[in-house]
Design a protein around this motif. Structure first.
Motif, short mmCIF file in Angstrom:
data_model
loop_
_atom_site.label_atom_id
_atom_site.label_comp_id
_atom_site.label_asym_id
_atom_site.label_seq_id
_atom_site.Cartn_x
_atom_site.Cartn_y
_atom_site.Cartn_z
N GLN A 101 -2.64 3.80 -4.95
CA GLN A 101 -1.40 3.14 -5.35
C GLN A 101 -0.60 2.79 -4.10
OE1 GLN A 101 0.30 6.38 -7.60
NE2 GLN A 101 -0.20 5.36 -9.52
N ARG A 102 0.10 1.67 -4.14
CA ARG A 102 1.02 1.29 -3.08
C ARG A 102 2.43 1.50 -3.63
NH1 ARG A 102 0.96 -1.88 1.50
NH2 ARG A 102 -1.19 -2.43 1.05
N ILE A 103 3.22 2.32 -2.93
CA ILE A 103 4.60 2.57 -3.33
C ILE A 103 5.50 2.05 -2.22
CG2 ILE A 103 6.32 4.30 -3.95
CD1 ILE A 103 3.96 6.08 -4.86
N THR A 104 6.38 1.15 -2.57
CA THR A 104 7.36 0.62 -1.62
C THR A 104 8.67 1.36 -1.82
OG1 THR A 104 6.29 -1.54 -1.66
CG2 THR A 104 8.57 -1.47 -0.86
N VAL B 122 3.92 3.32 1.34
CA VAL B 122 2.98 4.43 1.42
C VAL B 122 1.84 4.10 0.46
CG1 VAL B 122 4.16 5.84 -0.33
CG2 VAL B 122 2.67 6.94 1.33
N LEU B 123 0.61 4.29 0.94
CA LEU B 123 -0.58 4.15 0.10
C LEU B 123 -1.01 5.56 -0.27
CD1 LEU B 123 -2.42 1.52 2.32
CD2 LEU B 123 -0.93 1.09 0.37
N THR B 124 -1.16 5.82 -1.56
CA THR B 124 -1.38 7.20 -1.98
C THR B 124 -2.37 7.31 -3.13
OG1 THR B 124 -0.22 9.25 -2.57
CG2 THR B 124 0.61 7.21 -3.57
N GLN B 125 -3.07 8.43 -3.13
CA GLN B 125 -3.96 8.82 -4.22
C GLN B 125 -3.51 10.21 -4.64
OE1 GLN B 125 -7.03 7.93 -1.33
NE2 GLN B 125 -8.26 7.16 -3.04
N ASN B 126 -3.19 10.36 -5.93
CA ASN B 126 -2.55 11.59 -6.39
C ASN B 126 -3.30 12.24 -7.55
OD1 ASN B 126 -0.44 10.99 -4.61
ND2 ASN B 126 0.65 9.84 -6.16
N PHE B 127 -3.46 13.55 -7.44
CA PHE B 127 -3.89 14.36 -8.58
C PHE B 127 -2.66 15.11 -9.04
CE2 PHE B 127 -4.89 18.49 -10.28
CZ PHE B 127 -5.78 18.17 -11.30
N VAL B 128 -2.35 15.02 -10.33
CA VAL B 128 -1.15 15.66 -10.85
C VAL B 128 -1.50 16.41 -12.14
CG1 VAL B 128 1.20 15.29 -11.72
CG2 VAL B 128 0.28 13.79 -9.93
N ASP B 129 -1.08 17.67 -12.21
CA ASP B 129 -1.12 18.42 -13.46
C ASP B 129 0.20 19.15 -13.61
OD1 ASP B 129 -1.30 20.79 -11.94
OD2 ASP B 129 -3.40 21.15 -12.43
N GLU B 130 0.30 20.05 -14.56
CA GLU B 130 1.58 20.72 -14.82
C GLU B 130 1.98 21.69 -13.71
OE1 GLU B 130 -1.69 23.06 -16.71
OE2 GLU B 130 -1.12 20.96 -16.77
N ASN C 263 0.79 21.36 -10.11
CA ASN C 263 0.71 20.85 -8.74
C ASN C 263 0.61 19.33 -8.70
OD1 ASN C 263 0.22 23.32 -6.96
ND2 ASN C 263 -1.28 23.59 -8.58
N LYS C 264 1.06 18.79 -7.58
CA LYS C 264 0.79 17.41 -7.22
C LYS C 264 0.05 17.50 -5.90
CE LYS C 264 3.05 12.96 -6.77
NZ LYS C 264 4.35 12.27 -6.78
N ILE C 265 -1.15 16.94 -5.83
CA ILE C 265 -1.99 17.02 -4.64
C ILE C 265 -2.28 15.59 -4.19
CG2 ILE C 265 -4.15 17.90 -3.68
CD1 ILE C 265 -4.14 19.96 -6.02
N MET C 266 -1.83 15.25 -2.98
CA MET C 266 -1.81 13.85 -2.54
C MET C 266 -2.55 13.63 -1.23
SD MET C 266 2.25 13.38 -3.20
CE MET C 266 2.57 15.02 -2.55
N MET C 267 -3.30 12.55 -1.17
CA MET C 267 -3.87 12.03 0.07
C MET C 267 -3.16 10.70 0.28
SD MET C 267 -5.98 12.41 2.58
CE MET C 267 -7.17 13.62 2.05
N SER C 268 -2.41 10.58 1.38
CA SER C 268 -1.53 9.42 1.54
C SER C 268 -1.55 8.88 2.96
CB SER C 268 -0.09 9.79 1.17
OG SER C 268 -0.01 10.30 -0.14
N ARG C 269 -1.11 7.61 3.07
CA ARG C 269 -1.02 6.93 4.36
C ARG C 269 0.33 6.21 4.43
NH1 ARG C 269 -6.32 4.11 2.99
NH2 ARG C 269 -5.01 2.31 3.40
#
Length: 113
Positions: A11-14, A23-31, A33-39
């Motif tokens: 995802q691209r978030i401005t 920021v370009l990000t890939q996120n795993f989200v559950d109740e 944790n949020k675990i992110m690989m981002s640029r």
């Protein structure tokens, strides 16, 4: 459980959290944790924000930048780990010419009793 970012949509978030740039990000989200690989793109920053009910751990993979952590500048580069405990504030800045690549974990904390 394996989280495979190679198979996850990016995802691209401005203006993340009111910041500037992308920021370009890939996120795993559950109740829990949020675990992110981002640029974070060159010249971009996240907005200054407070962690209420959670904290954040950020491992810098590549690039250079700094955090504004509770009003104090902390410079980071590859191998640095930034920690923002619950009820503290921060923003991340990419000061370099290359992407600031990072892996971040935001654990949710149970309400204190």
């Amino acid at each position: 459980m394996i989280i495979n970012y190679k198979e996850m949509e990016q995802q691209r978030i401005t203006g993340f959290k009111g910041g500037n740039g992308d920021v370009l990000t890939q996120n795993f989200v559950d109740e829990n944790n949020k675990i992110m690989m981002s640029r974070l793109q060159p010249g971009a920053n996240s907005g200054y924000h407070k962690h209420e009910g959670n904290s954040e751990i950020v491992y810098i993979i590549s690039g250079t930048g700094h955090f504004d952590y509770d009003g104090v500048r902390e410079d980071v580069q590859a191998g640095s780990v930034h920690y923002c405990p619950m009820n503290h504030s921060h923003a991340m800045y990419n000061d370099g010419d290359d992407e600031l690549v990072y892996f971040a974990i935001v654990p949710e904390h149970m309400a204190q009793r």
